[in-house]
Design an enzyme around this catalytic site. Structure first.
Site, mmCIF file in Angstrom:
data_model
loop_
_atom_site.group_PDB
_atom_site.id
_atom_site.type_symbol
_atom_site.label_atom_id
_atom_site.label_comp_id
_atom_site.label_asym_id
_atom_site.label_seq_id
_atom_site.Cartn_x
_atom_site.Cartn_y
_atom_site.Cartn_z
ATOM 1 N N HIS A 1 -20.423 3.945 -60.102
ATOM 2 C CA HIS A 1 -19.973 2.821 -60.937
ATOM 3 C C HIS A 1 -21.142 1.973 -61.417
ATOM 4 O O HIS A 1 -21.041 0.749 -61.490
ATOM 5 C CB HIS A 1 -18.974 1.942 -60.164
ATOM 6 C CG HIS A 1 -17.651 2.613 -59.934
ATOM 7 N ND1 HIS A 1 -16.670 2.654 -60.894
ATOM 8 C CD2 HIS A 1 -17.166 3.284 -58.860
ATOM 9 C CE1 HIS A 1 -15.621 3.308 -60.412
ATOM 10 N NE2 HIS A 1 -15.892 3.709 -59.189
ATOM 11 N N ASP B 1 -17.466 3.129 -53.489
ATOM 12 C CA ASP B 1 -16.325 4.019 -53.735
ATOM 13 C C ASP B 1 -16.650 5.060 -54.793
ATOM 14 O O ASP B 1 -17.559 4.904 -55.603
ATOM 15 C CB ASP B 1 -15.119 3.191 -54.201
ATOM 16 C CG ASP B 1 -15.451 2.400 -55.462
ATOM 17 O OD1 ASP B 1 -16.573 1.857 -55.534
ATOM 18 O OD2 ASP B 1 -14.599 2.325 -56.362
ATOM 19 N N GLU B 2 -15.874 6.126 -54.763
ATOM 20 C CA GLU B 2 -15.814 7.116 -55.844
ATOM 21 C C GLU B 2 -17.178 7.607 -56.332
ATOM 22 O O GLU B 2 -17.477 7.539 -57.519
ATOM 23 C CB GLU B 2 -15.053 6.536 -57.051
ATOM 24 C CG GLU B 2 -13.614 6.189 -56.748
ATOM 25 C CD GLU B 2 -12.872 5.724 -58.006
ATOM 26 O OE1 GLU B 2 -11.777 6.253 -58.261
ATOM 27 O OE2 GLU B 2 -13.388 4.847 -58.723
ATOM 28 N N VAL B 3 -18.008 8.083 -55.428
ATOM 29 C CA VAL B 3 -19.299 8.611 -55.851
ATOM 30 C C VAL B 3 -19.131 10.072 -56.285
ATOM 31 O O VAL B 3 -18.648 10.913 -55.527
ATOM 32 C CB VAL B 3 -20.333 8.512 -54.712
ATOM 33 C CG1 VAL B 3 -21.693 9.009 -55.201
ATOM 34 C CG2 VAL B 3 -20.426 7.082 -54.214
ATOM 35 N N GLU C 1 -14.323 4.553 -48.397
ATOM 36 C CA GLU C 1 -15.094 5.790 -48.338
ATOM 37 C C GLU C 1 -16.326 5.668 -47.455
ATOM 38 O O GLU C 1 -16.755 6.636 -46.812
ATOM 39 C CB GLU C 1 -15.562 6.231 -49.728
ATOM 40 C CG GLU C 1 -14.459 6.787 -50.614
ATOM 41 C CD GLU C 1 -13.958 5.739 -51.577
ATOM 42 O OE1 GLU C 1 -13.776 4.576 -51.143
ATOM 43 O OE2 GLU C 1 -13.729 6.088 -52.751
#
Lengths: 546, 546
Positions: B282, B342-344, B395
């Site tokens: 992000h 988050d969300e890597v 995460e």
């Protein structure tokens, strides 16, 4: 009806008038903003030619004037008001210092737009109608731009288009490219339904949305004015209806002056106001101010104290409807009134012994849709005597009610829509489509794409049948919207419907639509309309309110 | 932690302060408005007693004053500003003619509210914290009402509660019933996440929503300030980040003065500002102003020109992060910073030969979550040196990163939420819940009920584990919201979360909640907040904007 979109060469410097990086993590296809060769035109005109040559517009000297040859001039206040309005849209943010020009006009300046009404009857003082000529031709070139239209309605659309061609160059100078546009709507009926019963919508909200409709070339405001929850229409014949049936008899009603104002505001923007007074269902609020109008429901052998649909077995009901719709026919100048007729719940009728007896007398058996048709038939006859045409929701057709040939059947049920369109048009009736455009249903993401991809003529039928589809309406039912959230929920989602109904059938490039619509929505924001964003993005001038 | 809701007898004449006939045709259970015995209190206090005895409040003479015994007085501007604010909320619509009272006060008049801070340290000039005492006791009776609170934070909540007890009788007279309230929050962390990267939110919008948060007793503004699409935070150490990464370097940034204003505005309302600087994913917008920060992605053997997450293998990355978070630790006074995590997406890392080599050297094999953990570990160590605690998305915990004992794990993934809550708390970490409260997901109808019915402790675990749940946050991610639609989309939907996090566990009566929330939302509207409607209904004073 479908025209060809002709395009030659185009380069539109959009300058800073947009912006976005699309980083949606969601389900929609990734649309990437790329300046459209059509700039920010929305809905896309039928034929567009935009050249590389650009002119500047001076806020101090640019004028919109009546062409010498025009059949409508200074006495046409509809046009004069529109000129002011569009001047404001184009130059509103600019300080209008009067510049004394001692030197002659810059050769790259476009000094004026001449508006030329070509038909002997401009219809300046009339009302728009389903048969109105809305076409126009726009030529932007030196020595001046010319907007030609047979009627004022086309001129209004052409002014909007002209304003959409204006952009700021990278130094902020108001600019427009040499262009030729020839335009007319694909469908004659392009509507937005707003519901003022489930929540009262202040006049200010109605006017703001009429304004925005005009920016999207919508031409019908379907005013679903009353329904179960409240009756805000102040009837001069039956003032008790709103006195008892409105949420509040003073603060939550539309007075005759309010209604007049809405109709005139709409007319000045080429928009028809089609009022809907839905019966026999959806009428709980009517019963409060009109005794005996609704059917008393029974619990066993006794009245339960609750009421059902309009009571179809009493003469007094038809006397009332006769007087009521006589008033409506004079208050609302449009040639059509929407009579509703949807979602009639038979439970209450079934419970009532007088209704049961009537059913027997009429030989209807247990088929309550026959009773519904009985009522509607009488209502239609009443309304016919007021010299109005009528629009009805699809159930009325489905139930086999005898309809006048000019009846418009409004298709709204989401399942079986295509076969309904086939049936209605096979029976020879004109129809308008709303089923795919219920904007009260919301979800995260770009649902405008779904509305955009609808093809109204995508049903089995002959060419003759297809011609009977005169348009459609985006419906924003009022359960969950009021003045706090209506405008951003409606725009720019309804804009997708606007382009589908105006532009040629072949205009289906979703990527190009995305780019134009992104800039169009920022234009709405600059004009003071809180139109919500399509995707992660920004507008150079963000909305100022909260 | 859960208190008991005690109630004796109550009669609350709500007068005209609400309104609705529920005629939903939709899926939700039919909720019928019936005035609640708790009036319009929202969120419901822990213990409430409201009697039948009512007093009048005079707009000309009613005063909110410091009790003689109070440990915070005229020098506590936080309180003095709050008194003015709540006076305005209660009497804002009333013409404040000064009346010369020659006769003595009406025996039914309540002349004043005394505010009594009982603790030697009122915390007037401090910042709220997760450990802040937010409790208060309110007694409304003659000769005057008393609001007792150990700290100013409780006093602020008590003022809100007092203002919620005030209603208009049927003649419009401001009235309040004799009441006793004892109150404190069930959870210490009650937050709202707003996202200023996907769309820039003008300061005005942030302040209006902080104001509304206070009206709902929220106490954390989780400021998701930067993300992929834009970097509006103007860093004094690295000004290039916003100069190149913001949507616009002047009009779409938060200057140091803006940030200070937001923090102080929030503090004055008992709200913490927890900033989030999410890495290593992000971060697309970071890369524009900080060369070499992001990982170059490869197409085959050559850099593709695009970039992935923060580059975890360069020393320069950690130098940058050290300086950057040093600044953040001084700009944002809160004891916690949210570090994201988050969300890597590993795709880019996998494509890069330098990264591949590093993985090999470190013995990570093909497990890129080890590389992620490597980065995060170093980041956490850096932030620890700034004496801040941190909050991270789940995460980071899931990947087994070593965390400080005071780390807060933020649970957001919608599937397996309960088992995640079990695991996090079993590992001994405090946690906050957002998974069921992603308010960017919208649908037609009363989805507030769904948010309301969530029970945060409804997972398998010991009492000790449950105590580690310190609260939750309603998240309104910014893909589809900006200044045009944020406020009505957030309120009153977030209010449902507010009550779940404040009130006792046993407060679950959805019908009672509906009635209180309906009036609460009309109160928000009167206070100028465009909070959207719950159902077909009206407010006596509808929203004035569009």
């Amino acid at each position: 009806m479908a025209g060809q979109v002709g395009v030659t060469f185009i380069l539109l410097v959009l300058g800073s008038c947009w912006g976005l990086q699309n980083n949606d993590v969601d389900e929609e296809p990734q649309l990437v903003f790329q300046p459209s060769k059509y700039g920010s035109l929305w809905p896309l005109p039928q034929k567009v030619q935009i050249s590389e040559v650009s002119f500047k517009l001076s806020s101090s000297s640019f004028r919109i004037i009546d062409a010498k040859e025009s059949r409508a001039g200074a006495s046409c206040s509809l046009l004069q008001l529109a000129y002011r309005r569009y001047y404001e849209y184009m130059f509103g943010g600019v300080k209008k210092q009067k510049v004394n020009k001692s030197v002659r006009t810059d050769p790259t300046e476009l000094p004026e737009l001449q508006v030329w009404i070509t038909s002997p009857d401009s219809e300046c003082d009339g009302y728009p109608a389903v048969s109105s000529d809305e076409s126009y031709e726009l030529s932007v070139d030196q020595p001046f731009a010319v907007l030609k239209a047979p009627k004022v309605w086309g001129a209004l659309h052409g002014l909007e288009t002209f304003s959409q061609l204006v952009y700021e160059d990278e130094y902020g100078a108001k600019s427009i490219n040499s262009s030729t546009i020839s335009d007319f709507p694909r469908f004659a009926h392009r509507g937005v339904l707003l519901d003022t019963s489930r929540h009262f919508l202040p006049i200010k909200v109605l006017l703001a949305n009429l304004e925005t409709m005009a920016m999207n070339k919508f031409n019908v405001f379907h005013w679903h004015i009353v329904d179960d929850p409240s009756f805000p229409y102040l009837s001069q014949t039956f003032p008790e209806l709103s006195r008892k049936g409105a949420y509040h008899p003073y603060t939550h009603v539309y007075t005759p002056a309010d209604v007049k104002m809405v109709i005139e505001f709409a007319r000045l923007r080429g928009i028809r106001v089609v009022s809907e007074f839905d019966t026999p269902g959806h009428t709980q609020s009517w019963g409060k101010g009109q005794p005996d109008l609704l059917t008393p429901c029974y619990a066993g052998s006794k009245p339960s104290g609750t009421f059902g649909p309009v009571n179809p077995i009493l003469n007094s009901t038809y006397d009332f409807m006769g007087q009521f719709f006589k008033e409506i026919s004079t208050v609302f100048p449009d040639a059509y009134v929407h009579l509703g007729g949807d979602e009639v719940d038979f439970t209450c009728w079934k419970s009532n012994p007088d209704i049961q007896r009537f059913m027997e007398q009429q030989g209807f058996g247990q088929d309550y849709s026959k009773l519904e048709s009985f009522y509607i038939q009488k209502l239609l006859d009443i309304v016919t005597t007021t010299n109005k045409g009528y629009i009805i929701w699809q159930e009325v057709f489905d139930n086999g009610v005898k309809l006048k040939p000019d009846t418009v059947v409004h298709v709204w049920i989401g399942s079986g829509t295509n076969s309904e369109m086939s049936k209605v048009t096979a029976a020879g009736y004109t129809t308008i489509l709303s089923a795919p455009w219920y904007l009260d249903y919301i979800s995260v993401g770009q649902d405008w794409q779904k509305y955009y991809k609808v093809e109204p003529l995508n049903f089995n039928g002959t060419e003759e049948q297809k011609k009977l589809v005169i348009g459609g309406e985006a419906c924003l039912w009022g359960e969950y919207v009021d003045a706090t959230n209506l405008t951003p929920r409606l725009w720019p989602r309804a804009s997708a419907v606007a382009e589908r109904l105006w532009s040629a059938k072949e205009v289906t490039d979703i990527g190009d639509a995305y780019s134009r619509l992104s800039v169009h929505r920022c234009r709405l924001v600059v004009r003071g309309i809180p139109a919500e964003p399509l995707s992660p993005s920004f507008c150079p001038h963000e909305y100022k309110g909260i």
